[in-house]
Design a protein around this motif. Structure first.
Motif, PDB file in Angstrom:
ATOM      1  N   GLU A 140       0.843  -1.194   0.000  1.00 46.22           N
ATOM      2  CA  GLU A 140       0.000   0.000   0.000  1.00 46.22           C
ATOM      3  C   GLU A 140       0.887   1.256   0.000  1.00 46.22           C
ATOM      4  OE1 GLU A 140      -3.336   0.643   0.197  1.00 46.22           O
ATOM      5  OE2 GLU A 140      -3.882  -1.478  -0.068  1.00 46.22           O
ATOM      6  N   MET A 141       0.530   2.228  -0.785  1.00 43.72           N
ATOM      7  CA  MET A 141       1.321   3.482  -0.804  1.00 43.72           C
ATOM      8  C   MET A 141       0.601   4.510  -1.679  1.00 43.72           C
ATOM      9  SD  MET A 141       4.028   2.548  -3.767  1.00 43.72           S
ATOM     10  CE  MET A 141       3.633   1.024  -4.639  1.00 43.72           C
ATOM     11  N   ASP A 142       1.117   5.728  -1.629  1.00 40.19           N
ATOM     12  CA  ASP A 142       0.652   6.767  -2.553  1.00 40.19           C
ATOM     13  C   ASP A 142       1.419   6.578  -3.865  1.00 40.19           C
ATOM     14  OD1 ASP A 142       0.055   8.996  -3.991  1.00 40.19           O
ATOM     15  OD2 ASP A 142       0.800  10.444  -2.518  1.00 40.19           O
ATOM     16  N   PRO A 143       0.758   6.209  -4.945  1.00 42.59           N
ATOM     17  CA  PRO A 143       1.515   5.887  -6.166  1.00 42.59           C
ATOM     18  C   PRO A 143       2.123   7.104  -6.873  1.00 42.59           C
ATOM     19  CG  PRO A 143      -0.848   5.628  -6.537  1.00 42.59           C
ATOM     20  CD  PRO A 143      -0.690   6.015  -5.102  1.00 42.59           C
ATOM     21  N   ASP A 144       1.633   8.277  -6.569  1.00 39.15           N
ATOM     22  CA  ASP A 144       2.060   9.440  -7.350  1.00 39.15           C
ATOM     23  C   ASP A 144       3.556   9.767  -7.273  1.00 39.15           C
ATOM     24  OD1 ASP A 144       0.884  11.851  -8.989  1.00 39.15           O
ATOM     25  OD2 ASP A 144       2.267  12.717  -7.515  1.00 39.15           O
ATOM     26  N   PRO A 145       4.111   9.934  -6.092  1.00 40.30           N
ATOM     27  CA  PRO A 145       5.543  10.283  -6.077  1.00 40.30           C
ATOM     28  C   PRO A 145       6.411   9.189  -6.680  1.00 40.30           C
ATOM     29  CG  PRO A 145       4.583  10.460  -3.871  1.00 40.30           C
ATOM     30  CD  PRO A 145       3.538   9.877  -4.750  1.00 40.30           C
TER      31      PRO A 145
ATOM     32  N   ALA B 297      16.439  16.083 -12.031  1.00 37.36           N
ATOM     33  CA  ALA B 297      16.670  17.528 -12.046  1.00 37.36           C
ATOM     34  C   ALA B 297      15.863  18.198 -13.159  1.00 37.36           C
ATOM     35  CB  ALA B 297      18.155  17.813 -12.220  1.00 37.36           C
ATOM     36  N   ILE B 298      15.896  17.595 -14.328  1.00 36.62           N
ATOM     37  CA  ILE B 298      15.157  18.165 -15.460  1.00 36.62           C
ATOM     38  C   ILE B 298      13.666  18.217 -15.162  1.00 36.62           C
ATOM     39  CG2 ILE B 298      14.370  17.620 -17.786  1.00 36.62           C
ATOM     40  CD1 ILE B 298      17.198  16.676 -18.383  1.00 36.62           C
ATOM     41  N   ARG B 299      13.171  17.090 -14.694  1.00 37.08           N
ATOM     42  CA  ARG B 299      11.752  17.028 -14.412  1.00 37.08           C
ATOM     43  C   ARG B 299      11.350  18.072 -13.375  1.00 37.08           C
ATOM     44  NH1 ARG B 299       8.655  12.802 -15.027  1.00 37.08           N
ATOM     45  NH2 ARG B 299       9.868  12.699 -16.922  1.00 37.08           N
ATOM     46  N   TRP B 300      12.167  18.165 -12.370  1.00 32.31           N
ATOM     47  CA  TRP B 300      11.884  19.111 -11.299  1.00 32.31           C
ATOM     48  C   TRP B 300      11.853  20.551 -11.827  1.00 32.31           C
ATOM     49  CZ3 TRP B 300      15.627  22.704  -9.486  1.00 32.31           C
ATOM     50  CH2 TRP B 300      15.166  23.497  -8.424  1.00 32.31           C
TER      51      TRP B 300
ATOM     52  N   SER C 180       7.887  19.300  -6.244  1.00 29.55           N
ATOM     53  CA  SER C 180       8.519  20.150  -5.237  1.00 29.55           C
ATOM     54  C   SER C 180       9.995  19.792  -5.100  1.00 29.55           C
ATOM     55  CB  SER C 180       7.828  19.930  -3.897  1.00 29.55           C
ATOM     56  OG  SER C 180       8.060  18.596  -3.479  1.00 29.55           O
ATOM     57  N   SER C 181      10.729  20.697  -4.477  1.00 28.86           N
ATOM     58  CA  SER C 181      12.129  20.407  -4.210  1.00 28.86           C
ATOM     59  C   SER C 181      12.246  19.175  -3.318  1.00 28.86           C
ATOM     60  CB  SER C 181      12.799  21.602  -3.518  1.00 28.86           C
ATOM     61  OG  SER C 181      12.851  22.687  -4.390  1.00 28.86           O
ATOM     62  N   GLU C 182      11.302  19.075  -2.422  1.00 26.26           N
ATOM     63  CA  GLU C 182      11.352  17.889  -1.556  1.00 26.26           C
ATOM     64  C   GLU C 182      11.171  16.606  -2.332  1.00 26.26           C
ATOM     65  OE1 GLU C 182       8.395  18.854   1.257  1.00 26.26           O
ATOM     66  OE2 GLU C 182       9.806  19.817   2.642  1.00 26.26           O
ATOM     67  N   TRP C 183      10.227  16.656  -3.260  1.00 25.86           N
ATOM     68  CA  TRP C 183      10.064  15.479  -4.114  1.00 25.86           C
ATOM     69  C   TRP C 183      11.382  15.138  -4.786  1.00 25.86           C
ATOM     70  CZ3 TRP C 183      11.034  15.444  -9.384  1.00 25.86           C
ATOM     71  CH2 TRP C 183      10.858  14.181 -10.005  1.00 25.86           C
ATOM     72  N   ALA C 184      12.032  16.164  -5.322  1.00 31.46           N
ATOM     73  CA  ALA C 184      13.267  15.941  -6.069  1.00 31.46           C
ATOM     74  C   ALA C 184      14.340  15.317  -5.182  1.00 31.46           C
ATOM     75  CB  ALA C 184      13.762  17.252  -6.669  1.00 31.46           C
ATOM     76  N   VAL C 185      14.538  15.908  -4.021  1.00 29.92           N
ATOM     77  CA  VAL C 185      15.584  15.391  -3.136  1.00 29.92           C
ATOM     78  C   VAL C 185      15.255  13.969  -2.712  1.00 29.92           C
ATOM     79  CG1 VAL C 185      16.698  15.667  -0.900  1.00 29.92           C
ATOM     80  CG2 VAL C 185      16.254  17.680  -2.326  1.00 29.92           C
ATOM     81  N   ASN C 186      14.030  13.775  -2.281  1.00 30.50           N
ATOM     82  CA  ASN C 186      13.640  12.430  -1.864  1.00 30.50           C
ATOM     83  C   ASN C 186      13.745  11.453  -3.016  1.00 30.50           C
ATOM     84  OD1 ASN C 186      13.064  13.085   0.763  1.00 30.50           O
ATOM     85  ND2 ASN C 186      10.957  13.693   0.280  1.00 30.50           N
TER      86      ASN C 186
END
Lengths: 226, 226, 226, 226
Positions: free
Chosen positions: A151-156, B169-172, B180-186
Motif C-alpha cells: 500500500e502506498m501513494d503511487p504518485d511520487p 533535475a530536469i523534471r523538477w 517540489s524540491s522535496e520530491w526531487a531530493v527524496n
DNA sequence: AATGAATGAGCCTTCATTCAT
DNA sequence: AATGAATGAAGGCTCATTCAT
C-alpha cells in the motif's frame, strides 16, 4: 465537393508531419517556414493559410509531439498485463530503428529548451508529464490491488520512475559513444527495480533471487566486460 | 606591455560571463551578438575582436558552462569523505537560490538541444559526462576499497546514478507545478539508494534499518500526505 | 574621429531628404524602405541604423515637412513690413518652379490622409496649423496696433484666412486643367480681401477705390477672358 | 434568367458600399481585398468576379464617392430658391452626425492623395470639381438674372467659393481641437460673404446692415469671448 | 584595443491574383 | 455565381559580419 471538409484535416496533418520532421532535423532554432512548407509540399503562403504564424504552427507541432509520445507510451503499456511489466514497458525508447523514436529525441530536446523559458511550452510539457504519471499510477494501483505491491501513494513513485526514464534516455541519446542501448535498458531496470524494491512484496521466488527486478546490470557489473 | 596578455584574459572572461547570463536569459536560439556585447560592456566590434564568430563564442561559452558545472560537482563531492555521502552530494541541484543553479538549467537545456544535432556540442556534452562519471567512479572505488561497497565495475553504476540525477533535475525544473524540491531530493535518494542497494555491504546498523539509504520517500509514500 | 559627432546629423538629414523626395514621388502608401535607402545612398540596413522602423522614419519625415513649410511661410512674411502684405505673402504656393513647392503638395496630401486616421499625424498637422495661425495673428495684431485694422480677436480671422489659402492651393494643384496660377492668386486675394474687408479701416483712398483689397478678380470677372 | 442582370447590379452596389466604408475606416493605403470582401459579405473570389482587380475596384469606388458627394451638394442646393441661399447651402459639411459626411472626409483625403499622383484619379477629381462649379455657376447666373448680383463671369467666382468650402472643411475636420463647427460655419459665411460682396447689388436693407452677408464672425470677433 | 557605421542575406508575414471545384 | 485553397512576389525588419577610423 466531398473532399473539402476533409481537406483541412489532411493538410493540417501533412503540415504537422512536415514540421515534426524538419524541426527534428534542423532544430527549432533554425528551421524556417520555407523548410516546413517545402517538406509539406506547399508554398509559404499555403502554409500560412493553415497556421497563421510560425508560433501558432510551433505550438501545434509540439502539442502533436507530446500527443504522439503519450500514445506510444500508452500503447506500449497496454501490451502488458502484469503491473511491473507495464512499468518496464519502455524499451522502445532505446530503439533508433523506430523512426518515431529517432525523430522524437531531438524534438524533445527542443521542447525542453522552449519549456525552460516560455510558459506555453512549459504548460505543454507539464501536461504531458501529468498524463504519463497517470499511466504509471494506474499500473501501480493495479499492482497494489493485485497484491504485488504494498500500500502506498503511487504518485511520487510514478514521478520518480518517469524521471529516471527521462534521465537515462537523454543520457543514452546524447552520449552514444559511452552509453550503449544495453546500458540504457539495464540501467533503467536497475534503477527502477531499485526504486520499486521497497514497495514490492517479496514472493518466495523473488526472495530467493534477491532483487527479482530483472536487474541484469548487477550481474554485468560483477562480471565487467568493457 | 605586460598588461596585454592579462587584458585578453580579463576580456574573455568578461565576455563568457556575459554570454552565459544572456543565453541563460534569452535562449541560445534568440540571443544576439549585440545582447552579449552589451552585457559584457563592449561594442559589437569589441566582441568580435575576441571571438571571431558567433559560433566560436558559443562553443567557448558552452565549454565554460560544462567546466563550471563540473567544478561545482567536484567541490560538492569534496566536502564529504564518506563515499555514499559523496554520491548523494548534489542537493545544490534543487536550490534555485543559488544563482549558478538558476542560470545553469536553461543553459543545460540549450546545450542538449545543440548536442542533439551538432557533433561539436555532442562531444562537449559527452566529455562533461565522462568527467562526472570519473568523479562518481572515484567515490565508488573508494567505497569498494574501504569495504562499504561490494566488488564491481563502477562505471555502469556511475553512469546510471548520474543519469538519474539528470532526469530528476530536469523534471523538477520543468514542471515546478507538480514537482517540489522535496520530491526531487527524496526522489533521487530513493532512486539512487535503490540503484546502490545491491552493491552496498549490509552493516549491522543498515541491516536493521532496512535500506539505510536515506530513503525518506519510502516513508512518505507509506504515509501519504497530500 | 572629428567627423563622427556630425555624421549622425548628416546621415539623418540625408535620409529625411531622401524620404521627402521619394514619398513625394511615390506616395506614402507605396514607397518602400528600399526606395528611401537607395535615394539616400544607403543600404536597407544602414537606413534602419538611423530610423529603427518605417513608422519612426515616416513620423520624422512629416515632422520635417511641416517644419519646412512653416519656415517657408515665416520667411515669406518676413519679407514684408506692411501687415496686409504679410497676410498676402503666400504667392510661393502657386509657383511650381520652386522645388519645395512642387514637392510639398503631394506630401501634404499624404499628411492629410494620414492625419485623417492616425492621431500622431493629426497632432502634427494641428501643431503646424497652430504655428501658421500664430504668424497670421502676429500680422493682424500689428495691423491693429498701427491702426490699419479695427480692434478684434485676431485668432478666428487668422484661421479663416489660412483655411482659404489651404482650399485654394489644393484646388489649384489638383485641377490644373481648370485652375490657372492666376486664378489661384487672384482668388485668394479676392477671398482674403473679402474676409478682411470688415476689419480694415477705410482710408480716404480706399474709400474712393471701393474694395481696396487688391481684388483683381473683380476686374477679371467683369472683363471675362477665358 | 431575367434576374441575372439585376443580381449583377445588386452585387456591384453591395461591393461599392463595402469598399466605401472599409476604405473610409482603414484607409486606401492599408485596406485589403479581403477586408472589402468580408464587409460585402462575399469571398475574395466573389469580389474578383465583379471587379477584376483592386485597381478597377478602387477606381469604381472613388467614382462612386464623387457621384455621391455631388448628389449631396445638388440636393442641398435644390432645397433653396434664393441664389445666395443656394451658395451657402453646405452646412451639412460640418455635421458629423451625418454618416455620409463622417465617411466622406477620410475618403476625400485618400482621393486627393491619389489624385496628386495618378492621372486617373486626378481626372475624376477634376470632373467632380467641374460639376460642383456648374451647380454654383447656375446659382450665380440665377442671381444675375434676378438682379441680385451684378453682371460677371460666374466661373472664377464659383471656383473661388468652392475652394473656400474645401479649405475650411478640411481644416475643420483635421484640427478639431482648435476648430469648432461654429468656427467653420461662421468662417465660410464670412469668407464667402466677403468674396461675394463686390458682386452683390446693395439693397436698401443690406446697405443699412453693412455687409448683409450673414457675417456673424464679424460680430463674434468684435466681441471676443475666449 | 575598440567603436559603431554599414552591408546584405535571410526570415516572417502580407496580400493581390489565379484557379479548380 | 461563388468559394477558398494555393501561389509567389514583395516588404519590413533582424542580425552576423566587415571595415574604416
Amino acid at each position: 465537393m466531398a473532399s473539402i471538409p476533409e481537406l483541412e484535416e489532411i493538410r493540417r496533418n501533412q503540415i504537422l508531419e512536415a514540421a515534426l520532421s524538419t524541426i527534428a532535423e534542423t532544430g527549432a532554432a533554425h528551421v524556417t517556414m520555407d523548410d516546413i512548407a517545402q517538406a509539406a509540399g506547399l508554398s509559404k503562403g499555403g502554409l500560412i493559410h493553415y497556421y497563421r504564424s510560425k508560433n501558432e504552427l510551433f505550438q501545434a507541432t509540439f502539442k502533436e509531439l507530446f500527443e504522439r509520445i503519450f500514445e506510444l507510451s500508452r500503447e506500449s503499456m497496454a501490451q502488458h498485463s502484469d503491473p511491473m511489466e507495464k512499468i518496464l514497458a519502455f524499451d522502445f525508447l532505446y530503439d533508433l530503428e523506430n523512426p518515431y523514436t529517432r525523430q522524437g529525441y531531438p524534438l524533445l530536446f527542443d521542447s525542453m529548451a522552449l519549456a525552460a523559458r516560455e510558459p506555453d511550452y512549459q504548460a505543454m510539457f507539464d501536461a504531458w508529464v501529468d498524463r504519463w504519471i497517470e499511466l504509471l499510477t494506474g499500473a501501480i494501483r493495479q499492482g497494489i490491488a493485485d497484491g504485488s505491491f504494498v500500500e502506498m501513494d503511487p504518485d511520487p513513485l510514478a514521478r520518480t520512475i518517469s524521471a529516471i526514464y527521462h534521465g537515462i534516455a537523454i543520457r543514452w541519446y546524447l552520449a552514444p559513444r559511452s552509453h550503449s542501448s544495453e546500458w540504457a535498458v539495464n540501467s533503467f531496470r536497475t534503477a527502477i527495480g531499485g526504486a520499486m524494491a521497497p514497495y514490492r512484496k517479496k514472493t518466495g521466488q523473488d526472495a530467493e533471487k534477491g532483487q527479482g527486478t530483472g536487474n541484469t546490470l548487477m550481474e554485468m557489473n560483477r562480471n565487467p566486460a568493457a
